[in-house]
Design a protein around this motif. Structure first.
Motif, PDB file in Angstrom:
ATOM      1  N   UNK A   1      47.340 -14.788 -20.490  1.00  0.00           N
ATOM      2  CA  UNK A   1      47.719 -15.349 -21.792  1.00  0.00           C
ATOM      3  C   UNK A   1      49.235 -15.241 -21.941  1.00  0.00           C
ATOM      4  N   UNK A   2      49.879 -16.351 -22.166  1.00  0.00           N
ATOM      5  CA  UNK A   2      51.345 -16.396 -22.128  1.00  0.00           C
ATOM      6  C   UNK A   2      51.949 -17.063 -23.355  1.00  0.00           C
ATOM      7  N   UNK A   3      53.191 -16.661 -23.648  1.00  0.00           N
ATOM      8  CA  UNK A   3      54.021 -17.421 -24.572  1.00  0.00           C
ATOM      9  C   UNK A   3      54.912 -18.329 -23.736  1.00  0.00           C
ATOM     10  N   UNK A   4      55.011 -19.584 -24.133  1.00  0.00           N
ATOM     11  CA  UNK A   4      55.948 -20.498 -23.487  1.00  0.00           C
ATOM     12  C   UNK A   4      57.265 -20.356 -24.233  1.00  0.00           C
ATOM     13  N   UNK A   5      58.288 -19.886 -23.554  1.00  0.00           N
ATOM     14  CA  UNK A   5      59.609 -19.767 -24.178  1.00  0.00           C
ATOM     15  C   UNK A   5      60.243 -21.161 -24.242  1.00  0.00           C
ATOM     16  N   UNK A   6      61.361 -21.306 -24.955  1.00  0.00           N
ATOM     17  CA  UNK A   6      61.904 -22.651 -25.179  1.00  0.00           C
ATOM     18  C   UNK A   6      62.059 -23.494 -23.901  1.00  0.00           C
ATOM     19  N   UNK A   7      62.575 -22.898 -22.836  1.00  0.00           N
ATOM     20  CA  UNK A   7      62.766 -23.671 -21.609  1.00  0.00           C
ATOM     21  C   UNK A   7      61.430 -24.076 -20.978  1.00  0.00           C
ATOM     22  N   UNK A   8      60.491 -23.117 -20.984  1.00  0.00           N
ATOM     23  CA  UNK A   8      59.162 -23.384 -20.427  1.00  0.00           C
ATOM     24  C   UNK A   8      58.468 -24.489 -21.207  1.00  0.00           C
ATOM     25  N   UNK A   9      58.597 -24.425 -22.527  1.00  0.00           N
ATOM     26  CA  UNK A   9      57.938 -25.423 -23.362  1.00  0.00           C
ATOM     27  C   UNK A   9      58.511 -26.821 -23.115  1.00  0.00           C
ATOM     28  N   UNK A  10      59.803 -26.884 -22.842  1.00  0.00           N
ATOM     29  CA  UNK A  10      60.401 -28.200 -22.547  1.00  0.00           C
ATOM     30  C   UNK A  10      59.755 -28.826 -21.311  1.00  0.00           C
ATOM     31  N   UNK A  11      59.478 -27.990 -20.302  1.00  0.00           N
ATOM     32  CA  UNK A  11      58.836 -28.503 -19.082  1.00  0.00           C
ATOM     33  C   UNK A  11      57.405 -28.967 -19.407  1.00  0.00           C
ATOM     34  N   UNK A  12      56.684 -28.123 -20.150  1.00  0.00           N
ATOM     35  CA  UNK A  12      55.311 -28.451 -20.537  1.00  0.00           C
ATOM     36  C   UNK A  12      55.282 -29.788 -21.279  1.00  0.00           C
ATOM     37  N   UNK A  13      56.192 -29.957 -22.224  1.00  0.00           N
ATOM     38  CA  UNK A  13      56.217 -31.191 -23.013  1.00  0.00           C
ATOM     39  C   UNK A  13      56.523 -32.410 -22.149  1.00  0.00           C
ATOM     40  N   UNK A  14      57.355 -32.222 -21.131  1.00  0.00           N
ATOM     41  CA  UNK A  14      57.669 -33.354 -20.253  1.00  0.00           C
ATOM     42  C   UNK A  14      56.466 -33.753 -19.411  1.00  0.00           C
ATOM     43  N   UNK A  15      55.771 -32.749 -18.892  1.00  0.00           N
ATOM     44  CA  UNK A  15      54.564 -33.065 -18.119  1.00  0.00           C
ATOM     45  C   UNK A  15      53.568 -33.779 -19.035  1.00  0.00           C
ATOM     46  N   UNK A  16      53.421 -33.246 -20.258  1.00  0.00           N
ATOM     47  CA  UNK A  16      52.494 -33.870 -21.218  1.00  0.00           C
ATOM     48  C   UNK A  16      52.886 -35.323 -21.493  1.00  0.00           C
ATOM     49  N   UNK A  17      54.181 -35.551 -21.618  1.00  0.00           N
ATOM     50  CA  UNK A  17      54.640 -36.902 -21.949  1.00  0.00           C
ATOM     51  C   UNK A  17      54.320 -37.893 -20.827  1.00  0.00           C
ATOM     52  N   UNK A  18      54.511 -37.449 -19.592  1.00  0.00           N
ATOM     53  CA  UNK A  18      54.183 -38.311 -18.450  1.00  0.00           C
ATOM     54  C   UNK A  18      52.685 -38.620 -18.463  1.00  0.00           C
ATOM     55  N   UNK A  19      51.891 -37.563 -18.698  1.00  0.00           N
ATOM     56  CA  UNK A  19      50.435 -37.742 -18.747  1.00  0.00           C
ATOM     57  C   UNK A  19      50.065 -38.722 -19.861  1.00  0.00           C
ATOM     58  N   UNK A  20      50.675 -38.507 -21.018  1.00  0.00           N
ATOM     59  CA  UNK A  20      50.362 -39.336 -22.188  1.00  0.00           C
ATOM     60  C   UNK A  20      50.678 -40.805 -21.910  1.00  0.00           C
ATOM     61  N   UNK A  21      51.838 -41.040 -21.341  1.00  0.00           N
ATOM     62  CA  UNK A  21      52.223 -42.428 -21.059  1.00  0.00           C
ATOM     63  C   UNK A  21      51.255 -43.095 -20.094  1.00  0.00           C
ATOM     64  N   UNK A  22      50.854 -42.352 -19.070  1.00  0.00           N
ATOM     65  CA  UNK A  22      49.966 -42.957 -18.072  1.00  0.00           C
ATOM     66  C   UNK A  22      48.533 -43.093 -18.586  1.00  0.00           C
ATOM     67  N   UNK A  23      48.107 -42.169 -19.436  1.00  0.00           N
ATOM     68  CA  UNK A  23      46.766 -42.293 -20.013  1.00  0.00           C
ATOM     69  C   UNK A  23      46.731 -43.492 -20.959  1.00  0.00           C
ATOM     70  N   UNK A  24      47.781 -43.635 -21.770  1.00  0.00           N
ATOM     71  CA  UNK A  24      47.834 -44.775 -22.680  1.00  0.00           C
ATOM     72  C   UNK A  24      47.857 -46.081 -21.888  1.00  0.00           C
TER      73      UNK A  24
END
Ligand code: ATP
Ligand code: MG
Length: 566
Positions: A39-62
């Protein structure tokens, strides 16, 4: 962003708790911090990476026509009872009761919840095919959480669920997701391969896993050296052997094998090849104990055995059970005279003659044992793992093997869930039909961790541009007014050019700044110092290859935007 305004707690020392490169580097570069096991906290830098991966996924799913929604993390037991998974899922499913004593779980996956939505809200074939997805926190009480975000207990997953009128249309939906996954992982900068896979706890008829190729992967993949076949070793079929031994059977004999329990000990002692030994493994399914025979040099495949037995559980029998069933301690079990339990065997056993087997007595083995004459086998089946050097089951070459990290999984579910939950629609003739489903997952954090696993060196992370927390690390190395002025101007210009810039405005030594920048792994570093500025230049370093070039500050933005896309 300025370093002084964001929490980036980098670590100089190797964290003791981490084993893999990605876990170590995520901690060292200040991307994540552990709260409890898995169980982890995503710190600001980590969260930026997570959000980018999510965004790529979101664009391709859409792009693939899926619709985004968001289901709850908690779901009621009743839905899971309808499919039987409330019991079947076992300890990975974390359950709790609310104040009214109603049972709930934290969703490890969402087939039940989405199928319930479909059956309530969708009536007609006119609204199909449908594909719903969400990007959401999942909870699985993993037995061994490890490697940081790779195998967490709480983790972010993209999960999608398709509903089609028939199998043919469901295959089209499946293929769309398969293609979208190729685009997603390519865009994330990963080297990966889609392989045929087991369907596990999700069930269904067929599936592919997307494997990032990395030595630290927990999965073994086999693939044809010359053809297209590739599969998880859990799944890879092994056809029956084509050649059968023609040796004449010799009489059965008992031999003493003092303290020889393992294949290695026995074969060494008797001076025989492991190919002439048959291992007898005793498994418990919870309902029965069963003996499984595999050749000495082969590895029993527990997934295949469990599937063959249609068992919900499979574990090696305890020493006490082994002793009770065989009359001997562990290490001497054999099929000769083993009457109490069923015996099944891998196909390879059928081709052998005059083999060594356990004697069901301490320090004893049989030699020249023969199937049919000395022991019976209820059924032969494909029960061992494929391995490097085996012929490809598609007859398209020889298998090679490698390690992989499963980042995505696509399943053809058929009507498993729609049947259990009566999720039907009315077709063009007004007839009620069951929806044919598929489901599709991607581990977001695991994808980010895999990218580090594939892209790092001794100094730190080397982010692929599309998922980097920042594109440019701006490093003023001196405190002069001129450095400050050029840095400020570059900061503005690079951002205006669409680049994300982390400006190291700390009052630190040059070496510390450069080391931290290498550790954090932005694709580019722009170094501003008095020496360069005296010649009218700043230094631009590409993290990946370490190549440095000197440029006038005014040319940096154009150079970086060009290099990024080339
Ligand atoms: P594994 O075999 O690694 O446990 P799984 O087969 O249980 O994975 P799925 O049910 O297919 O996984 O889940 C979809 C995706 O979610 C996986 O491909 C993986 O990327 C991610 N995932 C699964 N379990 C975890 C976990 N414990 N931590 C992080 N990501 C996970
Ligand atoms: Mg799992």
């Amino acid at each position: 962003m300025r370093t002084s305004q964001v929490l980036i707690p980098t670590l100089r020392e190797e964290p003791g708790e981490a084993e893999t490169a990605s876990h170590k580097l995520m901690l060292r570069a200040g991307l994540i911090r552990k709260v409890a096991a898995g169980i982890y906290t995503y710190l600001p830098l980590g969260l930026r990476v997570i959000r980018k991966v999510e965004q790529i996924i979101r664009e391709e799913m859409n792009r693939a026509g899926a619709q985004e929604l968001l289901m709850p993390i908690a779901s009621p037991a009743e839905l899971w009872q309808e499919t039987g998974r409330w019991n079947f899922y076992g300890k990975e499913l974390i359950r709790f009761k609310d104040r009214h004593d109603r049972e709930f779980c934290l969703g490890p996956t969402h087939e039940e919840v989405i199928t319930d939505l479909f059956r309530r809200e969708v009536r007609s074939y006119r609204h199909m095919p449908l594909n719903f997805y969400q990007i959401q926190t999942k909870f699985r009480d993993e037995i061994r959480p490890r490697f940081g975000l790779m195998r967490g207990r709480e983790f972010i997953m993209k999960d999608a669920y398709s509903f089609d009128q028939d199998q043919a249309s469901a295959m089209v939906s499946y293929q769309k997701m398969y293609d979208a996954y190729h685009r997603i992982f390519t865009r994330c900068g990963l080297t990966f391969r889609a392989v045929e896979a087991d369907t596990g706890l999700i069930g269904g008829s067929s599936s592919h896993e997307f494997m990032v190729l990395a030595d630290t992967g927990e999965n073994t993949i086999v693939y044809s050296d010359t053809g297209t076949y590739a599969a998880n070793v859990e799944q890879a079929e092994v056809p029956p052997p084509t050649e059968v031994s023609t040796e004449a059977p010799r009489p059965l004999q008992t031999v003493q094998t003092p303290r020889c329990r393992t294949v290695e000990e026995v074969t060494k002692f008797l001076n025989i090849s492991p190919t002439h030994l048959v291992k007898t493994l005793l498994y418990s399914t919870g309902k029965e104990t069963i003996a499984v025979l595999v050749r000495g040099d082969h590895e029993a495949n527990e997934i295949k055995i469990q599937r063959f037995l249609r068992a919900t559980n499979l574990e090696l029998a305890t020493p006490a059970v082994v002793e009770q069933v065989t009359g001997a301690p562990v290490g001497f079990a054999g099929p000769v005279g083993l009457k109490q339990i069923r015996i099944i065997a891998d196909h390879a056993i059928k081709a052998l003659r005059n083999v060594v087997v356990g004697g069901n007595q301490l320090d004893t083995h049989y030699v020249d044992a023969n199937w049919e004459r000395d022991f019976q086998v209820e059924q032969f089946a494909d029960l061992r793992s494929a391995r490097e050097g085996d012929p490809s089951p598609r007859k398209d070459g020889t298998l090679k093997s490698t390690k992989g990290i499963e980042v995505g999984h696509v399943f053809m579910l058929g009507t498993k869930y729609s049947e259990a939950m009566k999720a039907s629609y009315l077709d063009a003739q007004g007839k009620e039909c069951l929806a044919v489903m598929g489901c599709y997952g991607i581990g977001v954090g695991r994808t980010a961790a895999s990218a580090i696993e594939q892209n790092h060196d001794a100094k730190g992370i080397i982010w692929p541009f599309p998922i980097a927390p920042f594109h440019v690390h701006l490093l003023p190395l001196t405190q002069s007014a001129q450095t400050a002025q050029v840095t400020e101007q570059l900061y503005a210009e690079l951002q205006a050019a669409g680049l994300e810039v982390l400006w190291d405005d700390r009052d630190e030594r040059a070496g510390v700044k450069v080391n931290d920048a290498d550790l954090m792994g932005a694709p580019f570093q722009v170094v501003v110092g008095d020496k360069g500025l005296a010649e009218g230049v700043v230094e631009v370093k590409t993290r990946k290859d370490g190549i440095k070039i000197k440029l006038p500050p005014a040319q940096v933005a154009v150079y970086l935007t060009r290099t990024q896309t080339s």
